[in-house]
Design a protein around this motif. Structure first.
Motif, mmCIF file in Angstrom:
data_model
loop_
_atom_site.group_PDB
_atom_site.id
_atom_site.type_symbol
_atom_site.label_atom_id
_atom_site.label_comp_id
_atom_site.label_asym_id
_atom_site.label_seq_id
_atom_site.Cartn_x
_atom_site.Cartn_y
_atom_site.Cartn_z
ATOM 1 N N ILE A 170 -0.954 3.322 3.112
ATOM 2 C CA ILE A 170 0.056 4.302 2.712
ATOM 3 C C ILE A 170 0.449 5.182 3.894
ATOM 4 C CG2 ILE A 170 0.505 6.309 1.238
ATOM 5 C CD1 ILE A 170 0.533 3.651 -0.250
ATOM 6 N N GLY A 171 -0.536 5.586 4.682
ATOM 7 C CA GLY A 171 -0.250 6.440 5.829
ATOM 8 C C GLY A 171 0.694 5.795 6.829
ATOM 9 N N ARG A 172 0.576 4.488 7.003
ATOM 10 C CA ARG A 172 1.422 3.808 7.977
ATOM 11 C C ARG A 172 2.793 3.448 7.398
ATOM 12 N NH1 ARG A 172 -3.689 1.646 9.169
ATOM 13 N NH2 ARG A 172 -4.294 1.874 11.375
ATOM 14 N N PHE A 173 2.812 2.874 6.208
ATOM 15 C CA PHE A 173 4.031 2.237 5.723
ATOM 16 C C PHE A 173 4.933 3.153 4.903
ATOM 17 C CE2 PHE A 173 1.400 -1.406 6.758
ATOM 18 C CZ PHE A 173 2.313 -2.287 7.328
ATOM 19 N N LYS A 174 4.438 4.251 4.397
ATOM 20 C CA LYS A 174 5.254 5.115 3.547
ATOM 21 C C LYS A 174 6.387 5.752 4.339
ATOM 22 C CE LYS A 174 4.985 8.903 0.204
ATOM 23 N NZ LYS A 174 5.739 8.135 -0.802
ATOM 24 N N ASP A 175 7.585 5.703 3.785
ATOM 25 C CA ASP A 175 8.747 6.366 4.377
ATOM 26 C C ASP A 175 8.921 7.702 3.665
ATOM 27 O OD1 ASP A 175 11.162 7.314 5.264
ATOM 28 O OD2 ASP A 175 12.279 5.471 4.883
ATOM 29 N N ASN A 176 8.543 8.769 4.315
ATOM 30 C CA ASN A 176 8.602 10.085 3.694
ATOM 31 C C ASN A 176 10.024 10.625 3.583
ATOM 32 O OD1 ASN A 176 5.742 10.542 3.270
ATOM 33 N ND2 ASN A 176 5.572 10.667 5.499
ATOM 34 N N GLU A 177 10.940 10.035 4.328
ATOM 35 C CA GLU A 177 12.327 10.516 4.289
ATOM 36 C C GLU A 177 13.127 9.845 3.182
ATOM 37 O OE1 GLU A 177 16.320 10.769 7.141
ATOM 38 O OE2 GLU A 177 14.388 10.119 7.991
ATOM 39 N N ASN A 178 13.076 8.522 3.125
ATOM 40 C CA ASN A 178 13.901 7.776 2.172
ATOM 41 C C ASN A 178 13.114 7.156 1.023
ATOM 42 O OD1 ASN A 178 16.609 7.940 3.437
ATOM 43 N ND2 ASN A 178 15.580 6.890 5.126
ATOM 44 N N GLY B 30 9.749 4.906 -0.688
ATOM 45 C CA GLY B 30 9.389 3.504 -0.573
ATOM 46 C C GLY B 30 8.524 3.235 0.644
ATOM 47 N N LEU B 31 8.501 1.971 1.051
ATOM 48 C CA LEU B 31 7.626 1.523 2.129
ATOM 49 C C LEU B 31 8.402 0.675 3.133
ATOM 50 C CD1 LEU B 31 4.689 0.380 -0.175
ATOM 51 C CD2 LEU B 31 4.727 2.462 1.204
ATOM 52 N N TRP B 32 8.070 0.865 4.403
ATOM 53 C CA TRP B 32 8.595 0.000 5.450
ATOM 54 C C TRP B 32 7.988 -1.401 5.302
ATOM 55 C CZ3 TRP B 32 12.467 1.854 8.365
ATOM 56 C CH2 TRP B 32 12.593 3.231 8.499
ATOM 57 N N GLY B 33 8.713 -2.401 5.787
ATOM 58 C CA GLY B 33 8.176 -3.758 5.776
ATOM 59 C C GLY B 33 7.282 -4.045 6.956
ATOM 60 N N ASP B 34 7.566 -3.415 8.096
ATOM 61 C CA ASP B 34 6.771 -3.606 9.314
ATOM 62 C C ASP B 34 6.488 -2.250 9.945
ATOM 63 O OD1 ASP B 34 6.785 -6.521 9.322
ATOM 64 O OD2 ASP B 34 8.903 -6.360 9.856
ATOM 65 N N TYR B 35 5.358 -2.198 10.654
ATOM 66 C CA TYR B 35 4.920 -0.943 11.256
ATOM 67 C C TYR B 35 4.496 -1.191 12.695
ATOM 68 C CZ TYR B 35 2.241 3.312 12.100
ATOM 69 O OH TYR B 35 1.766 4.486 12.634
ATOM 70 N N LYS B 36 5.070 -0.450 13.633
ATOM 71 C CA LYS B 36 4.704 -0.534 15.043
ATOM 72 C C LYS B 36 3.538 0.411 15.292
ATOM 73 C CE LYS B 36 5.639 -1.784 19.398
ATOM 74 N NZ LYS B 36 5.576 -3.172 19.863
ATOM 75 N N ILE B 37 2.424 -0.144 15.735
ATOM 76 C CA ILE B 37 1.228 0.667 15.924
ATOM 77 C C ILE B 37 1.493 1.761 16.958
ATOM 78 C CG2 ILE B 37 -1.157 0.622 16.794
ATOM 79 C CD1 ILE B 37 -1.477 -2.075 15.438
ATOM 80 N N GLY B 38 1.159 2.982 16.567
ATOM 81 C CA GLY B 38 1.353 4.122 17.443
ATOM 82 C C GLY B 38 2.735 4.715 17.416
ATOM 83 N N LYS C 4 -4.498 8.349 -7.100
ATOM 84 C CA LYS C 4 -4.242 7.897 -5.724
ATOM 85 C C LYS C 4 -3.120 6.863 -5.684
ATOM 86 C CE LYS C 4 -7.516 6.884 -2.764
ATOM 87 N NZ LYS C 4 -7.362 7.835 -1.647
ATOM 88 N N TYR C 5 -2.908 6.172 -6.801
ATOM 89 C CA TYR C 5 -1.986 5.040 -6.806
ATOM 90 C C TYR C 5 -0.731 5.289 -7.635
ATOM 91 C CZ TYR C 5 -6.835 3.659 -6.144
ATOM 92 O OH TYR C 5 -8.146 3.642 -5.753
ATOM 93 N N GLU C 6 -0.825 6.195 -8.598
ATOM 94 C CA GLU C 6 0.252 6.327 -9.576
ATOM 95 C C GLU C 6 1.578 6.757 -8.960
ATOM 96 O OE1 GLU C 6 -2.421 7.279 -13.568
ATOM 97 O OE2 GLU C 6 -1.462 8.943 -12.493
ATOM 98 N N HIS C 7 1.547 7.697 -8.017
ATOM 99 C CA HIS C 7 2.802 8.175 -7.440
ATOM 100 C C HIS C 7 3.533 7.051 -6.718
ATOM 101 C CE1 HIS C 7 5.737 10.779 -5.498
ATOM 102 N NE2 HIS C 7 5.463 10.150 -4.371
ATOM 103 N N GLN C 8 2.803 6.253 -5.912
ATOM 104 C CA GLN C 8 3.478 5.192 -5.154
ATOM 105 C C GLN C 8 3.966 4.088 -6.068
ATOM 106 O OE1 GLN C 8 3.830 5.735 -1.664
ATOM 107 N NE2 GLN C 8 5.500 4.342 -2.151
ATOM 108 N N ILE C 9 3.194 3.745 -7.093
ATOM 109 C CA ILE C 9 3.649 2.737 -8.054
ATOM 110 C C ILE C 9 4.937 3.214 -8.720
ATOM 111 C CG2 ILE C 9 3.104 1.546 -10.209
ATOM 112 C CD1 ILE C 9 0.133 1.688 -9.395
ATOM 113 N N ALA C 10 4.941 4.460 -9.198
ATOM 114 C CA ALA C 10 6.121 4.994 -9.880
ATOM 115 C C ALA C 10 7.332 5.047 -8.946
ATOM 116 C CB ALA C 10 5.815 6.391 -10.431
#
Length: 381
Positions: free
Chosen positions: A133-141, A143-151, A185-191
């Motif tokens: 969640i820390g890496r892939f979550k898009d806090n602006e728009n 949902g979740l990103w499909g890919d994540y660039k480390i760092g 821990k999971y309900e918000h992202q599922i919703a």
């Protein structure tokens, strides 16, 4: 289910490593010493669920999970993550991560926890989930990103149907059911993901799912205005099934559950009306694999095991309407994809249902998951 597991138990198990090799050919020969996270995780899922029938399978699931924890999970300043694979006792250090492999890295561990309630296993699961969640979550728009660039962060143009849907179907819903103490821990992202899927995933114009999105979740199109992706019937069925499963999500409002289920039924009804997908126009002959949504042109007339499993799940969840169709497609699935000579199941068959034996029965993403998930939902939902 047990015969499918036996294919891997008989051919892919390495006693010394206490886990399974992942790349297995049509006849059961190990073709490399690669051990993929997704394939291993999907085996853990199958072994853990099937242990209700044969208890010794649970110990084997625990062995594979121990190997995953020891060799296929890494950590950095941003938290835990899954390596893609190990080969020659070495993992490749990644520069980026994708949502598919990271989500399915949690698939088997979540089912193993559902079966065992092992608190030490839950610690590992929480570390991976928090890192995910820390890496892939898009806090602006959202949902979740499909890919994540480390760092660096989420990679532009990587958002997709899969980046919203797969984390839920691969592990998060199952974990929410199993880890009730920490369900918040999971309900918000599922919703959040389901509301996005409801809003943007179904395309009324094409009557197909939207597969690729821009960073703001608008649908990807070419410079000429066409949709910039191909579609699979399996994703129509998978989205339909996910929306129908919301009936059991007690953290959603009744109004939301009703609207999600209505869309799930609509998607299923429309997809089943697309007679050109089915060989000779009949569901009992299975359906083709890929379509151009801009012109409803079938691009690939092979038939794929996982897509049929998703269709059966969706039909089973619309209980009052498609009992006959479900039975016909179940018969097709088990008669067509199961290999009665060498065991296991085929990935593809041809338009005329001839097995395509060049495609491995064990690969980066193929082991036991989709079929056993289907059987579990048929049995349990």
């Amino acid at each position: 289910m047990l015969e499918l597991i036996s294919f891997f138990n008989n051919n892919a198990w390495n006693k010394t490593k206490a886990t399974f090799y992942s790349e297995i050919d049509n006849e059961g020969k190990v073709v490399s010493d690669k051990i993929f996270t997704v394939a291993s995780s999907r085996l853990i899922y199958g072994l853990a669920y099937a242990s209700q029938l044969e208890q010794p399978l649970l110990e084997r699931a625990k062995n594979v999970a121990a190997y995953q924890k020891a060799h296929l999970i890494g950590k950095d300043d941003e938290g835990a993550f899954s390596y893609s694979y190990i080969e020659n006792n070495k993992v490749e250090i990644p520069t980026q991560l994708d949502v598919w492999q990271q989500a399915y890295g949690l698939c088997g561990l979540s089912e193993l926890y559902r079966q065992t309630k092992d608190p030490s296993l839950l610690v590992t699961i929480h570390e991976l989930h928090d890192g995910f969640i820390g890496r892939f979550k898009d806090n602006e728009n959202k949902g979740l990103w499909g890919d994540y660039k480390i760092g660096e962060g989420g990679i532009s143009s990587s958002k997709s149907l899969q980046s919203l849907m797969y984390p839920l179907t691969a592990y998060m819903i199952n974990l929410w059911e199993a880890d009730r103490t920490n369900k918040e821990k999971y309900e918000h992202q599922i919703a959040e993901n389901i509301e996005l899927l409801y809003s943007i995933a179904w395309n009324e114009e094409t009557q197909w799912v939207n597969v690729k999105f821009n960073d703001d979740w608008s649908v990807r199109k070419t410079s000429t205005g066409e949709y910039d992706f191909m579609v699979t019937p399996g994703h129509n069925f998978q989205l339909s099934a996910l929306l129908l499963r919301t009936s059991k999500f007690d953290f959603l409002s009744d109004d939301n559950k009703e609207k999600y289920q209505e869309l799930g039924k609509k998607i299923l009804e429309i997809t089943l009306e697309k007679n050109y997908l089915f060989a000779d126009g009949k569901i009992e002959n299975g359906f083709y694999s890929e379509v151009n949504p801009n012109m409803n042109e079938v691009l690939d007339k092979r038939k794929t095991w996982w897509q049929h499993a998703e269709a059966i799940i969706a039909l089973s969840l619309y209980k009052e309407k498609y009992t006959v169709e479900q039975g016909l497609l179940e018969n097709y699935f088990f008669d067509t994809f199961y290999d009665k000579e060498f065991g296991g199941e085929y990935f593809y068959v041809s338009e005329k249902d001839v097995p395509i034996t060049t495609e491995h029965k064990g690969s980066i993403g193929k082991s036991t998951y989709h079929t056993i998930e289907m059987i579990r939902i048929l049995n349990d939902f």
